[in-house]
Design an enzyme around this catalytic site. Structure first.
Site, short mmCIF file in Angstrom:
data_model
loop_
_atom_site.label_atom_id
_atom_site.label_comp_id
_atom_site.label_asym_id
_atom_site.label_seq_id
_atom_site.Cartn_x
_atom_site.Cartn_y
_atom_site.Cartn_z
CG PHE A 141 47.21 36.50 34.96
CD1 PHE A 141 48.20 36.16 35.80
CD2 PHE A 141 46.31 37.92 35.44
CE1 PHE A 141 48.27 36.54 36.99
CE2 PHE A 141 46.53 38.25 36.81
CZ PHE A 141 47.61 37.63 37.58
CB VAL A 142 42.34 33.46 35.74
CG1 VAL A 142 41.90 32.75 34.12
CG2 VAL A 142 42.82 32.47 36.53
CG ASP A 188 46.39 38.87 43.47
OD1 ASP A 188 46.85 37.78 43.51
OD2 ASP A 188 47.37 39.72 43.54
CG ASP A 223 45.50 30.68 44.12
OD1 ASP A 223 46.40 30.04 44.12
OD2 ASP A 223 45.43 31.74 44.04
CE LYS A 232 47.49 30.17 34.91
NZ LYS A 232 48.44 31.32 34.65
NE ARG A 263 44.30 39.01 47.35
CZ ARG A 263 45.17 38.03 46.80
NH1 ARG A 263 44.94 36.91 46.32
NH2 ARG A 263 46.57 38.19 46.93
N GLY A 306 45.52 33.46 47.98
CA GLY A 306 44.58 33.34 46.81
C GLY A 306 43.50 32.28 46.93
CG ASP A 353 51.17 28.78 35.74
OD1 ASP A 353 51.34 27.99 34.74
OD2 ASP A 353 51.81 30.01 35.84
P1 5GP Z 1 53.15 28.12 40.13
O1 5GP Z 1 54.14 27.92 41.31
O2 5GP Z 1 52.29 26.49 39.98
O3 5GP Z 1 53.79 28.31 39.07
O4 5GP Z 1 52.00 29.11 40.46
C1 5GP Z 1 50.99 29.07 41.38
C2 5GP Z 1 50.78 30.41 42.14
O5 5GP Z 1 51.00 31.39 41.35
C3 5GP Z 1 49.36 30.42 42.62
O6 5GP Z 1 49.63 30.34 43.96
C4 5GP Z 1 49.04 31.83 42.40
O7 5GP Z 1 49.21 32.52 43.50
C5 5GP Z 1 49.91 32.28 41.48
N1 5GP Z 1 49.29 32.13 39.99
C6 5GP Z 1 49.63 31.39 39.03
N2 5GP Z 1 48.73 31.52 37.94
C7 5GP Z 1 48.14 32.60 38.25
C8 5GP Z 1 46.93 33.11 37.52
O8 5GP Z 1 46.49 33.03 36.29
N3 5GP Z 1 46.40 34.32 38.17
C9 5GP Z 1 46.58 34.77 39.57
N4 5GP Z 1 45.89 35.77 40.02
N5 5GP Z 1 47.49 34.20 40.24
C10 5GP Z 1 48.28 33.08 39.66
MG MG Z 2 49.21 31.76 45.35
#
Ligand code: 5GP
Ligand code: MG
Length: 195
Positions: free
Chosen positions: A165-166, A172, A113, A144, A178, A54, A116
């Site tokens: 979710f973006v 993606d 990218d 987020k 993407r 991403g 979350d």
């Molecule tokens: P975390 O591990 O911080 O919960 O999530 C981070 C990873 O989850 C990012 O590297 C991304 O790949 C994916 N991700 C989290 N939120 C989103 C979202 O809103 N859209 C997309 N496309 N990927 C997300």
């Molecule tokens: Mg990722």
């Protein structure tokens, strides 16, 4: 593809301006903290570690605003496999990762990218620390806004967004979208179709 867009949250012009500003901030911080060594033609340089897949577009834009001696090493982590729109936990994909076993003396900028829950960045950071990186800074395009992660520190963040979710600008859904130049949300029927 454009018909699938619900809302544009951040357009390409805002992204371009903010990425340039954050790159300038990174450059001046590195100059201040490392006594300018990272900027010297024969200095140790900076290792950029983008988290695949991403962050590739963010990486490409950000690095062109970093006037530093730098190189790239890759880490691949899967958190949202396939059509998932919530995290399934961070799994390091060894076959797509090309990180040296020993990062002693290397200053690393870890790039993702979106932040979350923070699980992905934490997994990548601990991998770099295990390999003895001299310093690891973190940089994300998006974060987020979530009450439960307020205490988690990220060094550089371009934009805070609502908990939605973006896709676009590298992010993606089920591996598509993407290439959209803006950060957008998708119409609800897109998700209904693949569930
Ligand atoms: P975390 O591990 O911080 O919960 O999530 C981070 C990873 O989850 C990012 O590297 C991304 O790949 C994916 N991700 C989290 N939120 C989103 C979202 O809103 N859209 C997309 N496309 N990927 C997300
Ligand atoms: Mg990722």
């Amino acid at each position: 593809m454009r018909d699938d867009i619900d809302q544009v949250l951040i357009d390409r012009h805002e992204i371009a301006a903010r990425v340039q500003t954050v790159a300038q901030q990174i450059t001046s911080d590195l100059q201040a903290h490392e006594g300018g060594n990272l900027l010297l033609p024969d200095g140790p340089g900076l290792t950029l570690v983008p988290i695949l897949t991403g962050s590739i577009i963010f990486l490409a834009d950000l690095m062109r605003h970093l006037p530093l001696r730098l190189r790239i090493r890759l880490v691949a982590i899967s958190s949202y496999p396939g059509s998932a729109t919530t995290s399934r936990g961070a799994t390091i994909l060894e076959h797509l990762t090309n990180l040296p076993e020993d990062l002693t003396g290397q200053h690393v900028l870890l790039i993702d990218d979106i932040f979350d829950s923070g699980t992905t960045l934490k997994a990548a950071k601990s991998l770099l620390e295990k390999r003895n990186a001299a310093g690891v800074r973190t940089c994300v395009l998006l974060r987020k806004k979530r009450a439960e992660t307020l205490d988690q520190h990220v060094d550089y963040c371009c934009f805070e967004i609502p908990d939605a979710f973006v896709v676009g600008y590298g992010l993606d859904y089920n591996d598509y979208y993407r290439n959209l130049p803006d950060i957008v949300t998708l119409k609800p029927q897109i998700f209904a179709r693949s569930s």
